[in-house]
Design an enzyme around this catalytic site. Structure first.
Site, PDB file in Angstrom:
ATOM      1  N   GLU A  93      31.735  42.708  35.785  1.00 11.08           N
ATOM      2  CA  GLU A  93      30.965  42.954  37.012  1.00 11.08           C
ATOM      3  C   GLU A  93      31.953  43.224  38.146  1.00 11.08           C
ATOM      4  O   GLU A  93      32.983  42.545  38.248  1.00 11.08           O
ATOM      5  CB  GLU A  93      30.167  41.677  37.287  1.00 11.08           C
ATOM      6  CG  GLU A  93      29.559  41.566  38.653  1.00 11.08           C
ATOM      7  CD  GLU A  93      29.122  40.127  38.965  1.00 11.08           C
ATOM      8  OE1 GLU A  93      28.421  39.951  39.961  1.00 11.08           O
ATOM      9  OE2 GLU A  93      29.497  39.194  38.236  1.00 11.08           O
ATOM     10  N   TRP A  94      31.656  44.209  38.977  1.00  8.78           N
ATOM     11  CA  TRP A  94      32.507  44.478  40.138  1.00  8.78           C
ATOM     12  C   TRP A  94      32.210  43.459  41.240  1.00  8.78           C
ATOM     13  O   TRP A  94      31.051  43.221  41.581  1.00  8.78           O
ATOM     14  CB  TRP A  94      32.251  45.891  40.676  1.00  8.78           C
ATOM     15  CG  TRP A  94      33.026  46.173  41.933  1.00  8.78           C
ATOM     16  CD1 TRP A  94      32.560  46.119  43.220  1.00  8.78           C
ATOM     17  CD2 TRP A  94      34.419  46.492  42.020  1.00  8.78           C
ATOM     18  NE1 TRP A  94      33.567  46.386  44.105  1.00  8.78           N
ATOM     19  CE2 TRP A  94      34.727  46.624  43.393  1.00  8.78           C
ATOM     20  CE3 TRP A  94      35.431  46.677  41.073  1.00  8.78           C
ATOM     21  CZ2 TRP A  94      36.010  46.934  43.846  1.00  8.78           C
ATOM     22  CZ3 TRP A  94      36.716  46.993  41.524  1.00  8.78           C
ATOM     23  CH2 TRP A  94      36.981  47.115  42.889  1.00  8.78           C
ATOM     24  N   ILE A  95      33.260  42.844  41.770  1.00 14.14           N
ATOM     25  CA  ILE A  95      33.090  41.896  42.878  1.00 14.14           C
ATOM     26  C   ILE A  95      33.505  42.601  44.164  1.00 14.14           C
ATOM     27  O   ILE A  95      34.649  43.052  44.283  1.00 14.14           O
ATOM     28  CB  ILE A  95      33.971  40.633  42.686  1.00 14.14           C
ATOM     29  CG1 ILE A  95      33.675  39.949  41.344  1.00 14.14           C
ATOM     30  CG2 ILE A  95      33.829  39.672  43.862  1.00 14.14           C
ATOM     31  CD1 ILE A  95      32.350  39.248  41.240  1.00 14.14           C
ATOM     32  N   ASP A 200      45.500  29.515  35.715  1.00 12.75           N
ATOM     33  CA  ASP A 200      46.509  30.452  36.253  1.00 12.75           C
ATOM     34  C   ASP A 200      46.127  30.780  37.699  1.00 12.75           C
ATOM     35  O   ASP A 200      46.041  31.942  38.090  1.00 12.75           O
ATOM     36  CB  ASP A 200      46.542  31.724  35.395  1.00 12.75           C
ATOM     37  CG  ASP A 200      47.740  32.620  35.714  1.00 12.75           C
ATOM     38  OD1 ASP A 200      48.668  32.162  36.416  1.00 12.75           O
ATOM     39  OD2 ASP A 200      47.754  33.776  35.252  1.00 12.75           O
TER      40      ASP A 200
HETATM   41  P1  ADP Z   1      45.894  41.421  35.719  1.00 11.98           P
HETATM   42  O1  ADP Z   1      45.276  40.832  34.467  1.00 11.98           O
HETATM   43  O2  ADP Z   1      46.615  42.691  35.452  1.00 11.98           O
HETATM   44  O3  ADP Z   1      46.734  40.414  36.470  1.00 11.98           O
HETATM   45  P2  ADP Z   1      43.596  40.944  37.442  1.00 11.98           P
HETATM   46  O4  ADP Z   1      42.447  40.563  36.563  1.00 11.98           O
HETATM   47  O5  ADP Z   1      44.299  39.813  38.124  1.00 11.98           O
HETATM   48  O6  ADP Z   1      44.649  41.841  36.644  1.00 11.98           O
HETATM   49  O7  ADP Z   1      43.065  41.994  38.503  1.00 11.98           O
HETATM   50  C1  ADP Z   1      43.928  42.631  39.424  1.00 11.98           C
HETATM   51  C2  ADP Z   1      43.286  42.678  40.802  1.00 11.98           C
HETATM   52  O8  ADP Z   1      42.048  43.392  40.728  1.00 11.98           O
HETATM   53  C3  ADP Z   1      42.901  41.293  41.337  1.00 11.98           C
HETATM   54  O9  ADP Z   1      43.958  40.709  42.062  1.00 11.98           O
HETATM   55  C4  ADP Z   1      41.708  41.592  42.198  1.00 11.98           C
HETATM   56  O10 ADP Z   1      42.121  41.989  43.498  1.00 11.98           O
HETATM   57  C5  ADP Z   1      41.053  42.797  41.538  1.00 11.98           C
HETATM   58  N1  ADP Z   1      39.922  42.388  40.682  1.00 11.98           N
HETATM   59  C6  ADP Z   1      39.981  41.662  39.548  1.00 11.98           C
HETATM   60  N2  ADP Z   1      38.764  41.488  39.011  1.00 11.98           N
HETATM   61  C7  ADP Z   1      37.904  42.110  39.831  1.00 11.98           C
HETATM   62  C8  ADP Z   1      36.480  42.302  39.827  1.00 11.98           C
HETATM   63  N3  ADP Z   1      35.721  41.811  38.857  1.00 11.98           N
HETATM   64  N4  ADP Z   1      35.936  43.012  40.840  1.00 11.98           N
HETATM   65  C9  ADP Z   1      36.708  43.541  41.810  1.00 11.98           C
HETATM   66  N5  ADP Z   1      38.038  43.409  41.877  1.00 11.98           N
HETATM   67  C10 ADP Z   1      38.639  42.704  40.902  1.00 11.98           C
END
Ligand code: ADP
Length: 292
Positions: A93-95, A200
């Site tokens: 889901e997009w946040i 984490d």
């Molecule tokens: P990685 O596994 O490469 O560390 P992340 O899951 O931490 O990647 O996601 C990278 C960045 O993307 C996050 O720091 C956040 O800003 C953004 N992000 C992650 N999940 C979502 C989401 N569901 N909706 C919108 N932005 C997200």
């Protein structure tokens, strides 16, 4: 770049063709994008040489956090290992990140929500499956005794990995071995309840969702001493000032947590040493010297 194979796969799993792809920076391990299809946004991340079950384990962690019912995580929509046509991927889901209009209220809500998460407990430390921290394997073999869990499942595997990756000079290795030998004494007074942890929790892994609601992402879930989680929030900065006070009001830490804090920061520091290299070496040495 999002390869054609992945786009086609997304069209299949979403049941509609992606019309817009915006790449996102900030992730340290994977590539990520906001993908729009039929007017709905999704968060998609992918990795070309992901180990088997890489995103399945992240999805399971997110589900465990979601089942706690106390803190928001993005809903898992789909995931897959690598296949000949596409890399491993995870669709969430997009946040929508909200501006922190009321930073104080956010900090308090976040501290309280994390305290509620940590009140979810289990009979053992660890988890019924292993997972990953960053892209490194994280072993969660269940144990009743926290100190041996932290030693055998957290510090020692990272120390062995650092050795194999040639990131330990003899001085550093000697210091780390001494810390490990003394762990029982050094961790005296620590918690004895296995708490559900994000695992984490650095500042890149939370967002401010709609209505100023805290949202946590990208977990490495297990049941552990909650002081490990709190110690990590103070390792790289970026948490709002009132966050810890709100947490402590809701669920006070045991006396001596300040003394144990750097010891609990050693695990993420070793993970960073293994993932990103010598840039984290001096901090590992500094922590060891504090206790040896
Ligand atoms: P990685 O596994 O490469 O560390 P992340 O899951 O931490 O990647 O996601 C990278 C960045 O993307 C996050 O720091 C956040 O800003 C953004 N992000 C992650 N999940 C979502 C989401 N569901 N909706 C919108 N932005 C997200």
């Amino acid at each position: 770049m999002i390869a054609g194979g992945l786009k086609a796969r997304l069209a299949e799993v979403l049941g509609k063709t992606p019309t817009r792809v915006q790449y996102i920076g900030g992730g340290s391990i994977n590539q990520a994008a906001r993908v729009e299809a039929a007017g709905i946004s999704y968060f998609v991340k992918w990795k070309h040489s992901a180990p088997p079950q890489f995103f399945e384990r992240e999805a399971r962690g997110l589900s465990l956090l979601q089942q706690s019912g106390v803190i928001r995580v993005p809903a898992v929509i789909a995931h897959s290992d690598s296949a000949p046509q596409h890399p491993a991927y995870l669709v969430l889901e997009w946040i929508e990140e909200s501006p922190r209009a009321e930073p104080l209220a956010f900090a308090v809500a976040f501290g309280r929500a994390l305290a509620d998460l940590h009140r979810c407990d289990a009979p053992h430390f660890g988890l019924d499956h292993d997972n990953f921290i960053g892209e490194l394997p994280q072993s969660n073999k269940q144990k009743h005794d926290w100190v041996s869990f932290y030693r055998d499942q957290r510090l020692l595997p990272q120390i062995e990995m650092a050795k194999a990756r040639r990131r330990l000079n003899p001085t550093r290795e000697g210091l780390l071995r001494k810390v490990v030998e003394r762990l029982d004494t050094l961790l005296e007074g620590c918690a004895d309840t296995p708490s559900l942890l994000h695992g984490d929790l650095w500042s890149g892994n939370f967002m401010v969702g709609a209505g100023n609601q805290p949202v946590i992402l990208d977990p490495a879930v297990y049941y552990g001493d909650r002081e490990v989680e709190i110690a990590m929030t103070d390792l790289f900065g970026g948490f709002p000032p009132r966050f810890l006070a709100a947490y402590q009001e809701a669920f006070p830490l045991f006396p001596g947590h300040e003394r144990r804090k750097a010891l609990y920061q050693l695990y993420p520091l070793l993970v960073h040493l293994n993932l990103f290299g010598e840039g984290y070496g001096a901090r590992v040495d500094e922590v060891c010297r504090k206790y040896v």
